[in-house]
Design a protein around this motif. Structure first.
Motif, PDB file in Angstrom:
ATOM      1  N   GLY A  91       0.839  -1.191   0.000  1.00  0.00           N
ATOM      2  CA  GLY A  91       0.000   0.000   0.000  1.00  0.00           C
ATOM      3  C   GLY A  91       0.866   1.228   0.000  1.00  0.00           C
ATOM      4  O   GLY A  91       2.036   1.178   0.389  1.00  0.00           O
ATOM      5  N   GLY A  92       0.299   2.327  -0.462  1.00  0.00           N
ATOM      6  CA  GLY A  92       1.031   3.587  -0.433  1.00  0.00           C
ATOM      7  C   GLY A  92       2.241   3.620  -1.345  1.00  0.00           C
ATOM      8  O   GLY A  92       3.178   4.368  -1.104  1.00  0.00           O
ATOM      9  N   SER A  93       2.246   2.811  -2.374  1.00  0.00           N
ATOM     10  CA  SER A  93       3.394   2.734  -3.298  1.00  0.00           C
ATOM     11  C   SER A  93       4.671   2.387  -2.535  1.00  0.00           C
ATOM     12  O   SER A  93       5.739   2.912  -2.795  1.00  0.00           O
ATOM     13  N   SER A  94       4.548   1.487  -1.554  1.00  0.00           N
ATOM     14  CA  SER A  94       5.676   1.192  -0.670  1.00  0.00           C
ATOM     15  C   SER A  94       6.406  -0.092  -1.027  1.00  0.00           C
ATOM     16  O   SER A  94       7.471  -0.377  -0.479  1.00  0.00           O
ATOM     17  N   THR A  95       5.846  -0.890  -1.933  1.00  0.00           N
ATOM     18  CA  THR A  95       6.384  -2.235  -2.139  1.00  0.00           C
ATOM     19  C   THR A  95       7.737  -2.233  -2.835  1.00  0.00           C
ATOM     20  O   THR A  95       8.690  -2.858  -2.375  1.00  0.00           O
ATOM     21  N   VAL A  96       7.838  -1.531  -3.950  1.00  0.00           N
ATOM     22  CA  VAL A  96       9.057  -1.656  -4.750  1.00  0.00           C
ATOM     23  C   VAL A  96      10.257  -1.128  -3.966  1.00  0.00           C
ATOM     24  O   VAL A  96      11.343  -1.713  -3.991  1.00  0.00           O
ATOM     25  N   GLY A  97      10.067  -0.040  -3.221  1.00  0.00           N
ATOM     26  CA  GLY A  97      11.154   0.469  -2.393  1.00  0.00           C
ATOM     27  C   GLY A  97      11.527  -0.524  -1.306  1.00  0.00           C
ATOM     28  O   GLY A  97      12.704  -0.759  -1.032  1.00  0.00           O
ATOM     29  N   GLY A  98      10.518  -1.130  -0.687  1.00  0.00           N
ATOM     30  CA  GLY A  98      10.755  -2.075   0.409  1.00  0.00           C
ATOM     31  C   GLY A  98      11.456  -3.338  -0.049  1.00  0.00           C
ATOM     32  O   GLY A  98      12.481  -3.736   0.506  1.00  0.00           O
TER      33      GLY A  98
END
Lengths: 329, 716
Positions: free
Chosen positions: B476-483
């Protein structure tokens, strides 16, 4: 979906015989019927598939009419109607767009599909009556009728009916009692009570064909259809207009029939718009005149005044198509 | 301590390449099995009886008819006598049966009596609500003085309705017990977070006994973060019946209960000085996300107008509780703000591009980014040559218009753990408890492995979509690719260092001098001292090198905060009200681009969803019954491929962007299309269509109202 019996007769006689049974419904392409079943809007006792009744399929000249079998797929209709110059029909059918619908859907099924009215589809019935009053006038009626006097406010869902009606087509209705022919527009009626149907068919009657006067015959007409819908792809029209006219040697309209779709519970034969064309040359001014005359007497509901304008624009543009055709001819 | 970083700009082997997604072929051929496709031996079918009323109390309930029906294996009452139902389609009873048809028959055999209560579903008139909420008020600067200094003040009433998520794969799961342990194949945005949520939601077991699987998924958009009632009851039915149970929502349920975006209605005043400086903003907003109402959206958006007065009222309705919808609150705020600013520019007879540029200092941190993006966008669309004022028209009914909009988003990587294993045979494998929503997460992880080990993408394996793998945050929150790129990169770098340590003596070098490149390990600067990856791996011993990595952690691998500019080009038929999109252009920054093709694909998907809510999508509730009238895919219209026009995505790239590290891109592209398209339509027809979606009826109504106003003016 409830359980139902299933029959797959191989002859029309057999089919008509089975269709006499109470609760039996004909199954053509099924694009609408299966949705109605799944949504439990209808619960037939029996489905009678017409897929194996060979006589019901095909388009051919029969004397002064083009005979279109009820089980003719829409894609096949488009091809034949194009060759035969039934332009209003070709154009209307092409607007259906979805390849799946065109491949599987049939002429008879298209004419006999049930209204898309969301109150009907939600199970509130054709008239959407609650406590003796229709839910539609005070409900969300953005896609409902602007013409007609109630109590039904759904719109006729057929794309073909207005086009066929403009061309003066009749449906051939058969039962074990024999055959009869009715004008396309008279295939439909406005139900006044919830237990009445929107079709003028008696129990056991089946639409077996459509007969269209040949355009190159003595009453031969040129025709066109115009449809307004939100999306480019498969979508229901907001309003349609089909126009058929005959002209004399001076290109002056001698007879005209304008039929509007998706504005009333039946295909709406617009006498005013037709009269506006008679005696006129087919040009932009005549188109504007027909458009302005169309949908007169419309009584829009709270959310669909825009449809009056759409019906008028569709009429104008259908005539403009004919005018353009005259120019290039 | 080791440090972690991305390879220096210009030295990437795999990052940034236009690789096709790994799961493209299996999805295209149907070989990919979604949770919805899961079919287990002896599997039962679950169905739920839902309430036909928007507001009611259950006064009697009898499930004996369902229980005694042959083929029915389990029945659970979800809400019993006395429960107050707050929206139509709320779940009452669940059954599991040997076939779908029997399950439906069983539901028909359930007897429920409701006391029907008064409902309220049309929040357009907020005074009708059953639960008055205190308005929240905020102000900054001196609004009165601000308006006093303005030479132009524009007043607008704008609205954006509740819309649906409309995931093509409905919500649901297949649950199978083996002893005390349950495996749930879910369609979910959070494989790692779901086990605890199942327990919190009432499933009688331990989180450690719950295993979540999700190999492929057909859309979430923010609507699939929890197990939901159907997930819990599905697992309970499976336990009761002693057989696996498949429980997925039907489409009408999916639309009615499984995801909506809150509406916002607004009365806005905005003031500017004669030289085009925004000086004052006043807004009264209200809206609903169903039963809980909804909070204020961040207006004025992007532009921090110096003097502001804002009031927001949350309006509860008898509709489902809204869920996070791709970039929560931003599309609404963006539309309200950018449409108002566009109208201020029109009132000032200014080109909106000039107006935005004149106020760019109000955008703060991303001023320079926006300036660069606006320049690119103007250039690409020929804005300076093609834009014309609203007062100029073409001959005939077809009118063309251009509109622009700006947006911003965060996109920082979430918490993530990843195990990376290098096997003695040279195979490399990542295990990570994340999920691929269809965005390309699997491919991105593989690319980080390939980059780090100097291998091709087909030489690495990614295992994911399983809660038994190291935990990663929900998507969620465009957080996946960074994580996931952060945790994977750290694990991979550590694993590689371990390999370097073991093979360095054979190359007569220090481990720190080794690099992995092109399928070989070599001494940096001396390619004569090298060995193949395979050979190196064979020297690590009998046991795989396995290393865990996490995000956040040491080293700068990701960042947060982006700006974006979009321009829409439309043609409106002013006689039919039909709008056609000619082109949507998106200029977007997102830091280090891991895969250019997938990044562009993310932008396209945002633009397509944007066209959907700008032109077609709207949940329509019936005032009488309180039920949705278009809980289907017929009258809830999604944009088709023929409706979206030409889509163009421009990614801001270069060393300064790469050095920021990875930033999520899922959300930002969907924020601006509503505003950009609304502004383009206003530019085309000369008037603001005050409500999204801009359907033919809304466009015509706008034009008819304008005609009526003009006629009245002429008369006077």
């Amino acid at each position: 979906m409830r359980a139902f019996a299933y029959a797959r007769p191989t002859s029309l006689e057999e089919a008509l015989d089975v269709l006499k049974r109470p609760g039996a419904l004909p199954l053509a392409g099924g694009t609408d019927l299966t949705t109605l079943l799944k949504d439990e809007v209808i619960e037939p006792e029996m489905l009678v598939s017409l897929a194996d009744v060979a006589d019901l399929r095909g388009v051919e000249h029969r004397g002064s009419v083009v005979h279109i079998g009820a089980m003719t797929p829409l894609a096949e209709l488009i091809e034949s109607a194009d060759e035969l110059g039934l332009d209003a029909v070709t154009q209307a059918a092409r607007e259906i767009r979805a390849p799946q619908m065109l491949s599987v859907g049939t002429v008879g099924g298209e004419l006999c599909q049930r209204p898309r009215c969301w109150y009907f589809r939600s199970g509130f019935g054709l008239l959407a009556m609650q406590g003796g009053r229709s839910m539609v006038p005070e409900g969300d009626n953005r896609y409902h009728a602007i013409l007609g006097s109630g109590p039904a406010y759904f719109v006729n869902p057929s794309s073909l009916a207005p086009a066929l009606s403009a061309l003066g087509a009749r449906v051939v209705v058969a039962s074990t009692q024999g055959e009869r022919r009715v004008l396309i527009e008279d295939l439909y009626q406005v139900p006044l009570r919830e237990d009445q149907s929107e079709f003028s068919l008696a129990d056991g009657e089946l639409v077996v064909a459509v007969e269209v006067p040949t355009p190159d015959g003595p009453s031969g007409a040129v025709s066109s259809s115009y449809e307004v819908r939100p999306r480019t792809t498969l979508d229901w029209p907001l309003a349609t207009a089909s126009v058929a006219v005959t002209t004399d040697s001076a290109n002056v309209v001698t007879r005209a029939k304008v039929v509007l779709g998706h504005v009333a519970p039946r295909p709406w034969v617009d006498l005013g718009a037709g009269e506006a064309l008679v005696g006129r040359e087919l040009d932009a001014s005549a188109a504007a005149g027909a458009g302005a005359a169309a949908a007169s007497g419309a009584k829009p509901l709270s959310k669909n005044a825009y449809k009056v304008r759409l019906a008028q624009v569709a009429t104008k543009r259908a005539v403009l198509k004919l005018a353009a055709r005259e120019e290039t001819a | 301590m080791a440090d972690y970083s991305w390879p220096a700009p210009g030295t990437h082997q795999t990052l940034g390449r236009r690789l096709s997604r790994l799961d493209g072929p299996v999805k295209a051929t149907g070989a990919a099995k979604y949770s919805y496709d899961k079919a287990l031996p002896g599997m039962l079918h679950g169905k739920m009886l839902t309430c036909p009323h928007a507001h009611a109390r259950i006064v009697a309930l009898d499930v004996s008819g369902a229980r005694s029906m042959p083929g029915v294996r389990a029945v659970r009452v979800i809400q019993d006598v006395g429960s107050e139902i707050q929206w139509a389609h709320d779940e009452i009873v669940a059954v599991a049966a040997v076939s779908e048809d029997i399950a439906r028959d069983a539901l028909r055999a359930v007897r429920v009596e409701y006391e029907v209560l008064e409902h309220y579903v049309i929040e357009e008139d907020p005074n009708g609500t059953f639960e008055k909420k205190e308005p929240q008020e905020r102000s900054q600067g001196d609004p009165d003085a601000g308006f006093a200094s303005a030479t132009t003040v524009v007043e607008r009433e704008l609205a954006i309705p509740q819309i649906a998520h409309m995931c093509l794969e409905a919500h649901g799961q297949v649950a199978e017990w083996q002893g005390d342990e349950v495996t749930v194949w879910a369609s979910t945005q959070g494989v790692s977070t779901l086990p605890q949520q199942f327990v919190d939601g009432g499933l009688e077991t331990k989180a450690a006994n719950v295993r979540i699987r999700c190999d492929y998924m057909g859309g979430g958009f923010g609507a699939k973060f929890s197990p939901d009632r159907w997930g819990i009851v599905g697992a309970q039915l499976a336990k009761d019946a002693g057989a696996p149970v498949k429980m997925f929502l039907d489409r009408d349920q999916e639309v009615a209960v499984a995801g909506s975006r809150p509406s916002t209605f607004a009365k806005i005043r905005a003031g500017a000085t004669a030289d085009g400086k925004l000086v004052a903003w006043e807004s009264e907003t209200w809206g609903s996300g169903g039963r809980p109402g909804t909070g204020a959206v961040p207006v004025p958006y992007v532009f921090n107008v110096p003097n502001q007065r804002k009031k927001h009222t949350s309006v509860p309705t008898h509709l489902q509780s809204s869920r996070a919808w791709r970039a929560p609150n931003h599309p609404q705020a963006c539309f309200l703000t950018m449409a108002t600013l566009d109208d201020v520019a029109a009132e000032l007879a200014m080109d909106p591009l000039d107006f935005v540029l004149a106020n760019l200092e109000l955008t703060g941190r991303f001023e320079a980014t926006y300036r660069e993006q606006l320049e690119i966008a103007a250039e690409r669309t020929g804005w300076r040559e093609r834009w014309r004022p609203r007062t100029e028209f073409d001959d005939g009914p077809l009118q063309r218009g251009l509109g622009l909009s700006l947006h911003t988003w965060g996109g920082r990587g979430h918490q993530s753990r990843c195990d990376v294993a290098v096997n003695p045979d040279g195979s490399v494998e990542a295990r990570i408890g994340t999920q691929d929503l269809g965005t390309g997460t699997r491919t991105v992880i593989a690319m980080v492995l390939a980059e780090t080990f100097g291998l091709e993408i087909d030489q690495v394996t990614v295992r994911m979509g399983d809660s038994r793998f190291p935990q990663s945050g929900p998507s969620g929150g465009s957080s996946t690719v960074g994580g996931v790129t952060g945790s994977t990169r750290r694990a991979a770098m550590d694993a590689l260092r371990e390999v370097f340590t073991r093979v360095a003596p054979m190359l007569e070098a220090e481990p720190e001098t080794l690099v992995a490149r092109g399928g070989r390990i070599e001494v940096d600067g001396d390619s004569t001292r090298s060995m193949t990856w395979q050979e190196a791996a064979s020297r690590i011993g009998a046991v795989a090198v396995t290393v865990g990595g996490r995000n956040p952690g040491r080293g700068k691998l990701n960042d947060s905060g982006v700006g974006g500019v979009q321009i829409a080009d439309v043609t409106v038929d002013i006689e039919t009200g039909v709008t056609r999109v000619n082109k949507l252009l998106a200029i977007q920054d997102c830091g280090l681009v891991v895969n250019e093709k997938l990044a562009e694909s993310q932008i396209y998907s945002g633009l397509i969803m944007g066209v959907g809510y700008a032109l077609f999508e709207e949940l329509i509730a019936d005032p009488h019954s309180g039920r949705l009238l278009n809980a289907d895919m017929e009258f809830y219209r999604l944009a088709g491929i023929g409706d979206v026009g030409t889509l163009e995505a421009v990614l801001m790239q270069g060393p300064e962007h790469q050095e920021r590290g990875v930033i999520g891109l899922g959300e930002p592209p969907v924020i601006s299309p509503g505003a950009a398209l609304s502004n383009a339509v206003a530019n085309a027809i000369g008037h603001r269509v005050p409500r999204l979606p801009m359907t033919p009826e809304r466009v015509l109504e706008t034009l008819m109202a304008a005609e009526a106003a003009e006629a009245l003016e002429e008369k006077a």
